[in-house]
Motif scaffolding. Structure first.
Motif, mmCIF file in Angstrom:
data_model
loop_
_atom_site.group_PDB
_atom_site.id
_atom_site.type_symbol
_atom_site.label_atom_id
_atom_site.label_comp_id
_atom_site.label_asym_id
_atom_site.label_seq_id
_atom_site.Cartn_x
_atom_site.Cartn_y
_atom_site.Cartn_z
ATOM 1 N N THR A 258 0.828 -1.195 0.000
ATOM 2 C CA THR A 258 0.000 0.000 0.000
ATOM 3 C C THR A 258 0.872 1.259 0.000
ATOM 4 O O THR A 258 0.619 2.210 -0.743
ATOM 5 N N LEU A 259 1.898 1.252 0.827
ATOM 6 C CA LEU A 259 2.802 2.398 0.895
ATOM 7 C C LEU A 259 3.468 2.654 -0.455
ATOM 8 O O LEU A 259 3.551 3.788 -0.921
ATOM 9 N N GLU A 260 3.921 1.551 -1.079
ATOM 10 C CA GLU A 260 4.595 1.647 -2.366
ATOM 11 C C GLU A 260 3.651 2.240 -3.428
ATOM 12 O O GLU A 260 4.008 3.169 -4.158
ATOM 13 N N LEU A 261 2.412 1.679 -3.447
ATOM 14 C CA LEU A 261 1.412 2.181 -4.400
ATOM 15 C C LEU A 261 1.145 3.650 -4.162
ATOM 16 O O LEU A 261 1.068 4.464 -5.092
ATOM 17 N N ASN A 262 1.022 4.002 -2.901
ATOM 18 C CA ASN A 262 0.749 5.374 -2.519
ATOM 19 C C ASN A 262 1.855 6.296 -3.043
ATOM 20 O O ASN A 262 1.586 7.329 -3.668
ATOM 21 N N ALA A 263 3.106 5.868 -2.808
ATOM 22 C CA ALA A 263 4.237 6.692 -3.223
ATOM 23 C C ALA A 263 4.241 6.879 -4.747
ATOM 24 O O ALA A 263 4.415 7.980 -5.259
ATOM 25 N N ARG A 264 3.996 5.748 -5.449
ATOM 26 C CA ARG A 264 3.998 5.832 -6.918
ATOM 27 C C ARG A 264 2.874 6.725 -7.416
ATOM 28 O O ARG A 264 3.051 7.517 -8.333
ATOM 29 N N ALA A 265 1.688 6.561 -6.820
ATOM 30 C CA ALA A 265 0.546 7.363 -7.243
ATOM 31 C C ALA A 265 0.828 8.842 -7.031
ATOM 32 O O ALA A 265 0.567 9.672 -7.905
ATOM 33 N N ARG A 266 1.426 9.162 -5.879
ATOM 34 C CA ARG A 266 1.751 10.559 -5.607
ATOM 35 C C ARG A 266 2.733 11.104 -6.655
ATOM 36 O O ARG A 266 2.558 12.212 -7.169
#
Lengths: 83, 563
Positions: B503-511
């Protein structure tokens, strides 16, 4: 006082040997007692001579061996869950 | 809402709140007096329902007294008395308050006449027992207490949802036998079985109980699982699946105890093992089997508390709990050793001890019903109990190698508590009649026939022979054995952590992507409207109107063409 005599009497090799002899005599008498009681059998085999003796011995050996085998698979150091 | 009488369990629960306030003398008087007063009240309860309360359309029966309920209320009160005698020196007031509330909850469960009352006392027990684990102190016991609490909240939720389904489907609110073929009945059974430490969730017991204090585990061993056995006898007699669940518990307890190194975890596994015998008895469901289950619960509470008192005494005096650190204590702790051995013989149903007169009823009931498979397994298990608890516990704690520990016996109150329960173990074994008279059904059972005594002695003595012959295979190691709790202690955290990382990784990429899009748009806008662009620069009112008119014209044209 020798090393043996400084030990608690229950721990001396002589006592332990006597205990084993006594234990063996008790086991033998218990099996022989089967000849003097009226076996009331429920399933046939449980009324045969010395059934409870060999059944107790063998099932216990089986349980120890099974536990040992399961231990190989599931034993972990007792610090396993510590963080 | 009227109260016509007072539930005896409330005596302990309300009395518990007084404990923090008195001086040492008052506190001692309360700790010993309140359980005895409860015992007296319970003993003299007349048959039938009392203390009824009308709530909405339901009539709650706070106290329903019959032979079965009284038997359990009596042993719970007696247990509270001996437990508090043992715990007189316990410094944690929190533990003492929790233990008394816990005992009161158990008495309340045993006498509850309806499901709502049952549930309320059930949850009081869950909260109080968690507090006992918590009060041992330290970060470790806080975590264990939280795990224990969560498991029991889940069990409580099962029980409550079962009760709701049962009652809304037209079932009676009175606590009597329940049909397990209905959803409500099945859910209630699941909730009760969780407290009995039935599979697949037996692990909460050996996980939590041994983390309690030296006296805390004595209380814990007695109430939760036996209140569940009571609820099974009352609600689910003759439910066949209980035979299989019970047999599983019996062998689970033996195998895991054989592998265990911590003396109190050995005894914790053997609680599951002993409760298994009772669950089998309930599953067989004949009068003799139910009598056996009830009698075995009564005897079990006494000898298991005795075993845990002797283990508690060792822990209190030496501060050690692992078999690898113990041994040779018989030389300096003779009273504790003898009492521990008496408890160990009782749990193994050695003739002339209480376990012999109670467990034999369950084994014989299986024989009478011609349940051959069950009977042979119960016999093997009886030998196995001697193996894992009857010899292993006293051998590794008090004998085996000399650990060099020379701690003396514990203070007088702990010695008295042990001697009291040891005397009861032998007393009930030699004169079982008083126990038989308390049982729910008339007893026509004679445990002391020559054949029965010889058979049992053979079984146990040869089990002992197996132990000493195979001693090299039983060498203690510094290990634990994985159990189902691995799923929520290891697997679930790993999955949660992995999911959180993803989730953190996805969040970072999305940002990152969003930021890029933002800056692209900003660049475009700057190109078009920026200071040096065609449309940018210093805007006059005129040019603004021109742009607006141009846009307006395009809209009109668009409209024209598409009309």
């Amino acid at each position: 006082m020798t090393e043996n005599e400084s030990k608690h009497w229950l721990l001396r090799p002589r006592t332990i040997r006597l205990l084993w002899i006594g234990f063996t005599v008790v086991l033998a008498l218990l099996v022989l007692a089967d000849m003097f009681i009226h076996p009331h059998t429920l399933f046939g085999v449980d009324g045969t001579f010395g059934f409870y003796a060999w059944y107790g011995l063998l099932t216990c050996a089986a349980m120890v061996l099974f536990a040992k085998a399961l231990g190989l698979l599931l034993k972990r150091p007792d610090t396993y869950y510590d963080d | 809402m009227t109260i016509s009488a007072f539930p005896p369990g409330a005596l302990l629960i309300l009395g518990a709140m007084l404990l923090p306030f008195g001086g040492p003398r008052t506190r001692t008087a309360l700790m010993l007096g309140l359980p005895l007063a409860t015992l007296w009240v319970v003993w003299n309860l007349p048959d039938g329902a009392s203390a009824t309360i009308a709530v909405f359309n339901y009539e709650l029966i706070l106290v329903r007294s019959d032979a079965l309920g009284r038997l359990f209320a009596i042993i719970f009160s007696l247990m509270a008395f001996a437990g508090f005698l043992f715990a007189l020196r316990q410094r944690s007031t929190l533990e003492l308050v929790a233990a008394m509330t816990y005992a009161g909850g158990a008495v309340g469960v045993a006498l509850a006449g309806d499901f709502v009352t049952l549930f309320v006392f059930w949850e009081i027990m869950a909260l109080a027992s968690s507090t006992i684990v918590f009060s041992a102190g330290g970060r470790q016991s806080t975590k264990v207490a939280m795990r224990y609490f969560q498991v029991h909240m889940a069990g409580g939720a099962l029980l409550l949802s079962g009760i709701l389904v049962h009652v809304t489907a037209g079932g009676s609110i009175t606590f009597d036998s329940v049909d397990t073929n209905t959803l409500g009945g099945a859910l209630i059974l699941a909730g009760v079985l969780l407290n009995a430490a039935a599979p697949p969730v037996s692990a909460w017991l050996p996980d939590a109980y041994p983390e309690a204090s030296y006296s805390g585990m004595v209380f814990l061993s007695a109430f939760t699982t036996k209140a569940a056995v009571y609820a099974l006898i009352r609600g689910f007699p003759g439910t066949e699946i209980l035979i299989w669940i019970g047999l599983f518990m019996i062998f689970y307890g033996i195998i895991y105890a054989l592998l265990e190194n911590d003396m109190r975890r050995i005894l914790a596994y053997s609680i599951v093992n002993q409760v298994g015998f009772m669950v089998v008895g309930v599953g067989i469901g004949t009068e003799m089997a139910l009598n056996g289950a009830a009698a075995h619960a009564f005897a079990h509470i006494i000898y298991k508390a005795l075993l845990l008192m002797s283990a508690g005494a060792v822990l209190y005096q030496t501060g050690k709990r692992k078999c690898t650190d113990l041994g040779g204590l018989f030389q300096s702790m003779p009273v504790t050793t003898v009492c521990g051995i008496i408890g160990a013989l009782s749990i193994s149903s050695f003739p002339w001890t209480s376990g012999f007169v109670s467990k034999s009823m369950i084994n014989d009931a299986a024989g009478h019903e011609h349940l051959a498979f069950t009977w042979f397994l119960l016999m093997a298990a009886s030998a196995g109990v001697f193996l894992h608890a009857g010899i292993k516990f006293p051998w590794f704690v008090f004998f085996q190698k000399d650990s060099g520990l020379r701690s003396p016996d514990p203070p007088w109150n702990m010695r008295f508590a042990m001697i009291f329960f040891a005397a009861l173990c032998i007393g009930l074994g030699i004169w079982p009649q008083p126990l038989y008279m308390l049982l729910p059904f008339p007893v026509a059972y004679e445990p002391y026939t020559a054949a029965h005594v010889v058979n049992m002695l053979q079984l146990l003595m040869f089990s002992g022979l197996a132990f000493f012959l195979m001693l090299p295979l039983m060498r203690r190691t510094l290990t634990i054995t994985l159990d189902v709790d691995w799923i929520y202690r290891r697997l679930a955290p790993i999955i949660v952590r992995r999911c959180a990382a993803i989730t953190l990784e996805l969040n970072a990429r999305a940002r990152h992507t969003m930021l890029q899009i933002h800056s692209e748009v900003a660049k475009l806008t700057r190109n078009w409207y920026g200071e040096n662009s065609k449309l940018g620069g210093v805007q006059t009112v005129g040019s603004t109107i021109a742009i607006a008119l141009f846009v307006f014209a395009i809209i009109l044209l668009w409209d024209l063409f598409t009309a």
